[in-house]
Design an enzyme around this catalytic site. Structure first.
Site, PDB file in Angstrom:
ATOM      1  N   HIS B 236      -1.403  -8.337 -23.501  1.00  0.00           N
ATOM      2  CA  HIS B 236      -2.944  -8.930 -22.330  1.00  0.00           C
ATOM      3  C   HIS B 236      -1.907  -7.883 -20.520  1.00  0.00           C
ATOM      4  CE1 HIS B 236      -6.040  -7.884 -20.369  1.00  0.00           C
ATOM      5  NE2 HIS B 236      -6.062  -8.476 -19.644  1.00  0.00           N
ATOM      6  N   TYR B 240      -2.326  -4.286 -17.262  1.00  0.00           N
ATOM      7  CA  TYR B 240      -2.779  -4.156 -16.108  1.00  0.00           C
ATOM      8  C   TYR B 240      -1.582  -3.172 -15.553  1.00  0.00           C
ATOM      9  CZ  TYR B 240      -6.787  -7.510 -16.960  1.00  0.00           C
ATOM     10  OH  TYR B 240      -7.390  -7.694 -16.797  1.00  0.00           O
ATOM     11  N   HIS B 387     -13.600   0.320 -26.591  1.00  0.00           N
ATOM     12  CA  HIS B 387     -13.574   0.042 -25.067  1.00  0.00           C
ATOM     13  C   HIS B 387     -12.349   0.277 -24.579  1.00  0.00           C
ATOM     14  CE1 HIS B 387     -11.934  -3.756 -22.182  1.00  0.00           C
ATOM     15  NE2 HIS B 387     -10.868  -3.703 -23.003  1.00  0.00           N
ATOM     16  N   PHE B 388     -10.640   0.096 -25.757  1.00  0.00           N
ATOM     17  CA  PHE B 388      -9.471   0.545 -24.664  1.00  0.00           C
ATOM     18  C   PHE B 388      -9.697   1.809 -24.166  1.00  0.00           C
ATOM     19  CE2 PHE B 388      -7.632   2.480 -28.492  1.00  0.00           C
ATOM     20  CZ  PHE B 388      -7.263   1.238 -29.623  1.00  0.00           C
ATOM     21  N   HIS B 389     -10.304   2.917 -25.386  1.00  0.00           N
ATOM     22  CA  HIS B 389     -10.265   4.079 -24.989  1.00  0.00           C
ATOM     23  C   HIS B 389     -11.406   4.172 -23.155  1.00  0.00           C
ATOM     24  CE1 HIS B 389      -8.007   5.180 -29.199  1.00  0.00           C
ATOM     25  NE2 HIS B 389      -7.747   6.464 -28.292  1.00  0.00           N
ATOM     26  N   ARG B 450     -11.078  -1.068 -37.468  1.00  0.00           N
ATOM     27  CA  ARG B 450      -9.936  -0.358 -36.247  1.00  0.00           C
ATOM     28  C   ARG B 450      -8.534  -0.315 -37.400  1.00  0.00           C
ATOM     29  NH1 ARG B 450      -7.171  -4.292 -32.422  1.00  0.00           N
ATOM     30  NH2 ARG B 450      -5.997  -2.148 -32.111  1.00  0.00           N
ATOM     31  N   ARG B 451      -7.816   0.315 -37.135  1.00  0.00           N
ATOM     32  CA  ARG B 451      -6.848   0.573 -38.032  1.00  0.00           C
ATOM     33  C   ARG B 451      -6.261   0.657 -39.054  1.00  0.00           C
ATOM     34  NH1 ARG B 451      -3.407  -3.745 -34.959  1.00  0.00           N
ATOM     35  NH2 ARG B 451      -1.945  -2.527 -32.990  1.00  0.00           N
TER      36      ARG B 451
END
Lengths: 72, 595, 167
Positions: B236, B240, B387-389, B450-451
């Site tokens: 996580h 950041y 989300h993470f894209h 996913r994946r």
């Protein structure tokens, strides 16, 4: 005299298209409204093209005129 | 070439030529990783949607591992070390302590990357037992070649040494400026690196104590839940690590590009301190669905995670306020009309503004992920890459690209090859990402995983509540293609800039904030205090869960055996043959169309 | 420290939002009784599943009135049993484990979703209402055949289940 710059028109068109397109998901997931994908896509592109054309020839202005008049 | 100082502002390369060379190299490594990663990303986008399959599906996972590692380890972190070196040298106004040391840590990072990438690409050649088809998360008991783990370890050590370099610069600067506040950019770099040191404890332990010896045969077993928990200890806060350089650029560069000044230096410091404190004690929110971890620990991780919304919310305010200030300096008036006065024709500005906009959406889909119970609906579905894209893929990546348009000329004394192409690039990225990420989020809600190389199953169909799954696949493929085109535009523009004639006066100043550092309490600069509190929070969040995992299934689990990820007995074509086969098929199509 | 009044309002809004989110999630986790996957399933010897009475014979077993337990093994690249047959209007507690690598288990289109980690047993309680058929898939990469790993859950009308549809 044009009220919108070319960069701003390009940007605004992209943002407008994205907003219109994402609304389709909202309609489908939240309101349960099924829409034809191809038709919706063509309609979105058309709306964006009209808005972009209007902005670039100064057919309509981009600012919130009401707010401006009150505040100035 | 010494004409630079005659006219205009001296650029970074004029003032610090040796440091500029390191920054340039770091950025170049970053852009090369981005380009390669983008090729793999396109292959994935077309493969899993069944639009165009150029490889046998088992190689999809090699592609996926490469895409993940190149994008979120190489591209992002090389960019970070470049920007951070620039920021520290610039804000302290002093060269690095020893340029050879700087090149040394950069060299370590390159070595580590080459090792890991070699191991991954070995997966394309089944005849060679070198492979790392374990994906970016490398969950045990899947086992990669030791070169992969060794490469990652060396890369991370390189980043540790980089942090030490910047701390050393600051320490020596402090001796000469004992009563001054830490310059904002350096403050951001130092707090980010403190967070990184804490965060990497997890992954370094997992790799160096367990996975690397295990892959070398020195130890026979590992506990997969333990190594997984240690991974997410780091997994996580690493996001950041990707975001904080973007925040640094939004806080310190974007206001000046907007024509104004940063609204508040003190609040920027508060935000970075909050990230130092809160980034690590939340990793278990990636493990909400894991057996072997008690619900109470997951609840604690959930509450900590929700508080992470705060620094991002504060950032939204400060960044928009700074932009508004800039717009009004440029003559903008009215409640909303000032938006028009912003420099939309400047690709550096537009890219960062669009990245910030998308980040808001990404932040909210992240809040959904953080909701322990809602998470069950979307865990490991395509929603998660959606989300993470938006976050690393746009907030970080697009900001990095936009900042490059601003920074690269200051490192090379050559103007950008084409401003219109750069502007177009940011818009194409925005539209491409919106389409792809929207499709991913929606498909995730319908259960698409996913994946997965071929999410088209025999025994059941995915049910779409509007439109169809096929349409969504097309949308994803279209978005991925636009993103690839945008990457080509970016990399091409930067590459072609090397042909521009050298110019002087390309330096860009950064103006002082409206509310300066002096306005904030000095305790904010007390890095030891914040580091101490951060460590306490991490111990509180992780001591009991780790102890319970170890007491439940042991430091190593003798019942679990290694699963080496080698592709054996390829049923289809080898990738080289498959690619040449595909090329000839494409050639036949093209010829058929032309004739 | 000078904080602009608009920023103070913004800060309050942000904190209210955060507290709101935490409250709703905590409510869902405690009051409404939605159980999360936790360590209740215990551990197991991954290399000796055939000695474990539950996993040596993956099956669905009745343990009470409308209460069932399903013992499921997820391995490269199948789910056992396949299909998992349960009656409608029942509460089924799944116990899922793996002898090889980490897998996922998701009943497609629902929130019955868990990770399957070798050495651990995932315990997940699901209410099945109407009859129907659901797909099950593995959503955690587990090897080159990961995309072929699927199963199904068949929810049968109770009378059909009684008359010997179960495995």
């Amino acid at each position: 005299m044009r009220d919108a710059s070319p960069g701003g028109t390009l940007l605004g068109s992209a943002v407008l298209f994205v907003i219109l397109w994402e609304t389709r998901s909202a309609l489908g997931l939240i309101a349960g409204v099924d829409t034809n994908g191809t038709a919706y896509f063509i309609a979105s592109v058309f709306v964006v093209a009209v808005v972009a054309f209007g902005l670039s020839v100064g057919l309509f202005q981009v600012s919130a005129m009401m707010f401006n008049e009150r505040r100035s | 070439m010494g004409s630079a100082l005659e006219t205009g502002t001296p650029s970074f390369v004029d003032r610090f030529p040796q440091e500029a060379a390191v920054v340039k190299s770091a950025l170049m490594s970053s852009f090369i990783a981005l380009f390669l990663g983008a090729i793999f990303g396109l292959i994935q986008g077309l493969h899993r949607t069944n639009v165009f399959r150029v490889l046998d599906s088992q190689f999809y996972y090699t592609v996926l591992t490469a895409h993940g590692v190149l994008m979120v380890i190489s591209f992002t972190i090389f960019f970070l070390v470049g920007v951070f070196t620039w920021a520290v040298v610039r804000s302290l106004d002093r060269p690095v302590e020893d340029i050879r040391y700087t090149w040394a840590w950069y060299g370590l990072m390159v070595t580590g990357t080459l090792m890991a990438v070699t191991a991954i690409l070995g997966g394309f050649m089944p005849s060679v037992s070198l492979s790392a088809d374990v994906l970016y998360t490398f969950y045990a008991p899947m086992q990669a070649h030791p070169l992969f783990y060794g490469g990652l370890a060396i890369f991370i050590i390189g980043t540790w040494l980089a942090g030490a370099d910047w701390f050393r610069s600051w320490y020596n600067w402090k001796q000469e400026h004992p009563d001054e506040r830490i310059p904002l950019q350096t403050f951001m770099v130092l707090t980010t690196m403190l967070m990184w040191y804490i965060a990497t404890i997890g992954v370094a332990t997992a790799v160096v104590v367990f996975l690397l010896p295990w892959s070398l045969g020195i130890i026979d077993n590992i506990n997969p839940l333990l190594t997984r928990t240690l991974f997410w200890f780091w997994g996580h806060p690493v996001v950041y690590f990707w975001l904080m350089p973007a925040y640094l650029l939004w806080y310190t560069v974007l206001p000046s590009i907007s024509g104004g000044r940063l609204f508040s230096d003190p609040l920027a410091r508060v935000v970075f301190v909050l990230f130092l404190l809160l980034s690590t004690p939340v990793g278990i929110h990636h493990q909400y669905l894991d057996p072997g971890i008690a619900e109470g620990f997951k609840l604690i991780a959930m509450t900590n995670t929700m508080f992470l919304l705060l620094p991002s919310f504060l950032t939204a305010f400060t960044v928009v306020a700074s932009m508004e200030h800039g717009a009004r300096q440029r003559g903008g008036r009215g409640l909303l009309r000032w938006l028009r006065a912003l420099p939309w024709r400047n690709p550096a500005f537009t890219g960062m503004a669009l990245a910030g906009m998308m980040f808001a959406a990404g932040g909210f889909s992240g809040m959904i992920n953080a909701g322990m119970n809602i998470n069950y609906l979307i865990h490991n579905t395509l929603w998660v890459p959606g989300h993470f894209h938006l976050t690393v893929g746009t907030a970080s990546a697009l900001t990095f690209m936009a900042a490059s348009y601003w920074l690269w000329p200051q490192l090379t004394n050559k103007p950008l090859f084409s401003r219109p192409i750069a502007l177009g690039q940011t818009v194409v990225w925005f539209v491409g990402m919106a389409l792809m990420s929207n499709a991913m989020h929606v498909m995730g809600l319908f259960g698409v995983p996913r994946r997965t190389a071929e999410p088209q199953y025999q025994g059941f169909d995915f049910v779409a509540s509007f439109g169809s799954i096929t349409e969504l696949r097309m949308q994803l493929a279209l978005g991925a293609t636009l993103l690839f085109i945008s990457t080509l535009m970016f990399v091409g523009n930067i590459a072609l800039s090397s042909g521009s004639p050298t110019r002087s006066g390309l330096g860009k100043p950064i103006r002082q904030p409206l509310s300066p550092a002096a306005d904030s309490p000095e305790v904010l600069d007390n890095l030891k205090l914040w580091f101490g509190i951060a460590m306490v929070l991490v111990v509180l969040a992780y001591a009991l869960p780790l102890a319970s995992v170890v007491s439940g299934s042991g430091i190593v689990d003798r019942g679990v055996s290694a699963a080496p990820m080698l592709i054996e007995g390829v049923s289809g074509l080898s990738p080289v043959a498959a690619v040449s086969d595909a090329v000839s098929r494409v050639g036949v199509v093209i010829v058929g169309v032309l004739v | 420290m000078n904080i602009h009044s608009y920023e103070k309002i913004w800060l309050v809004v942000a904190i209210l939002l955060i507290v709101g989110f935490i409250s709703t999630v905590t409510y869902g986790a405690t009051a409404v009784g939605i159980d999360m996957v936790s360590d209740d399933g215990g551990t197991v010897n991954a290399s000796a599943l055939d000695e474990d009475p539950r996993f040596s014979d993956p099956r669905v077993e009745q343990v009470g009135d409308n209460e069932y337990e399903a013992y499921v093994v997820a391995q490269q690249f199948i789910f056992k049993p396949d299909p998992i047959t349960v009656p409608a209007n029942s509460t089924v507690t799944f116990y899922i484990t793996s002898p090889d690598v980490i897998h996922g288990f998701e009943i497609v289109g629902t929130n019955a979703n868990t990770m399957v980690i070798p050495g651990q047993v995932a315990e997940l309680t699901v209410n099945f209402n109407e009859a129907g058929e659901y797909g099950v898939l593995c959503h955690e990469y587990c090897g080159s055949g990961h995309h072929t790993m699927e199963g199904s859950v068949v929810v049968q009308p109770p009378d059909e289940y009684e008359s010997g549809g179960a495995e």
